[in-house]
Design a protein around this motif. Structure first.
Motif, PDB file in Angstrom:
ATOM      1  N   LEU A   1      -0.006   2.627 -12.247  1.00 43.84           N
ATOM      2  CA  LEU A   1       0.562   1.774 -11.197  1.00 43.84           C
ATOM      3  C   LEU A   1      -0.054   2.115  -9.843  1.00 43.84           C
ATOM      4  CD1 LEU A   1       4.377   1.653 -12.081  1.00 43.84           C
ATOM      5  CD2 LEU A   1       2.647  -0.109 -12.488  1.00 43.84           C
ATOM      6  N   GLU A   2      -0.300   3.400  -9.624  1.00 43.81           N
ATOM      7  CA  GLU A   2      -0.937   3.825  -8.383  1.00 43.81           C
ATOM      8  C   GLU A   2      -2.346   3.231  -8.270  1.00 43.81           C
ATOM      9  OE1 GLU A   2      -2.501   8.010  -6.645  1.00 43.81           O
ATOM     10  OE2 GLU A   2      -0.436   8.026  -7.412  1.00 43.81           O
ATOM     11  N   GLU A   3      -3.090   3.260  -9.366  1.00 45.00           N
ATOM     12  CA  GLU A   3      -4.459   2.721  -9.379  1.00 45.00           C
ATOM     13  C   GLU A   3      -4.500   1.238  -9.056  1.00 45.00           C
ATOM     14  OE1 GLU A   3      -6.613   3.541 -12.952  1.00 45.00           O
ATOM     15  OE2 GLU A   3      -6.297   5.699 -12.776  1.00 45.00           O
ATOM     16  N   THR A   4      -3.501   0.499  -9.515  1.00 46.27           N
ATOM     17  CA  THR A   4      -3.482  -0.953  -9.273  1.00 46.27           C
ATOM     18  C   THR A   4      -2.859  -1.311  -7.935  1.00 46.27           C
ATOM     19  OG1 THR A   4      -1.336  -1.294 -10.360  1.00 46.27           O
ATOM     20  CG2 THR A   4      -3.325  -1.427 -11.749  1.00 46.27           C
ATOM     21  N   GLY A   5      -2.325  -0.320  -7.216  1.00 48.12           N
ATOM     22  CA  GLY A   5      -1.704  -0.577  -5.923  1.00 48.12           C
ATOM     23  C   GLY A   5      -0.244  -0.992  -6.017  1.00 48.12           C
TER      24      GLY A   5
END
Length: 122
Positions: free
Chosen positions: A44-48
């Protein structure tokens, strides 16, 4: 409060996910899924989509599996769909409540030293 004061407020909307373990959930149950849970959060962090997340460690009725997550999503349906993919939720270990949270006030400070490789959140 005057309109000039409220005009200065941040007014950013996020989705607050408050997660609560089911009564039968044990610390061992949580431990068995924690790596998958962290992987989900990092994706989720990677996708913003993830602003911040972490376990609740103290307070009324806090126990293993309690946590809060702040998501970026366009609407409640998207936020709910993201929260439902939590491995703890999919394993039936906890449920969650979803709140639209408008951040108006506060401050965040971050210090990162490239030369020493240190990081400080304050």
């Amino acid at each position: 409060m005057s309109s000039s004061t409220t005009a200065k407020l941040l007014g950013c909307d996020y989705w607050l996910v408050v997660s609560t373990p089911h009564a039968s959930t044990t610390a061992e149950d949580i431990g068995a899924h924690v790596d998958e849970h962290i992987g989900w959060l990092l994706s989720l962090e990677e996708t913003g989509s993830l602003l911040m997340s972490g376990p609740l460690v103290d307070g009324p009725e806090v126990r293993a599996g309690c946590g809060m997550t702040v998501l970026r999503a366009v609407d409640a349906a998207e936020a709910r769909a993201l929260a439902e993919q939590d491995p703890f939720v999919r394993a039936g270990l906890r449920s969650f409540d979803l709140f639209l949270w408008r951040i108006n006030e506060g401050s965040v400070g971050i210090t990162a030293s490239l030369g020493t490789g240190t990081f400080r959140w304050h």
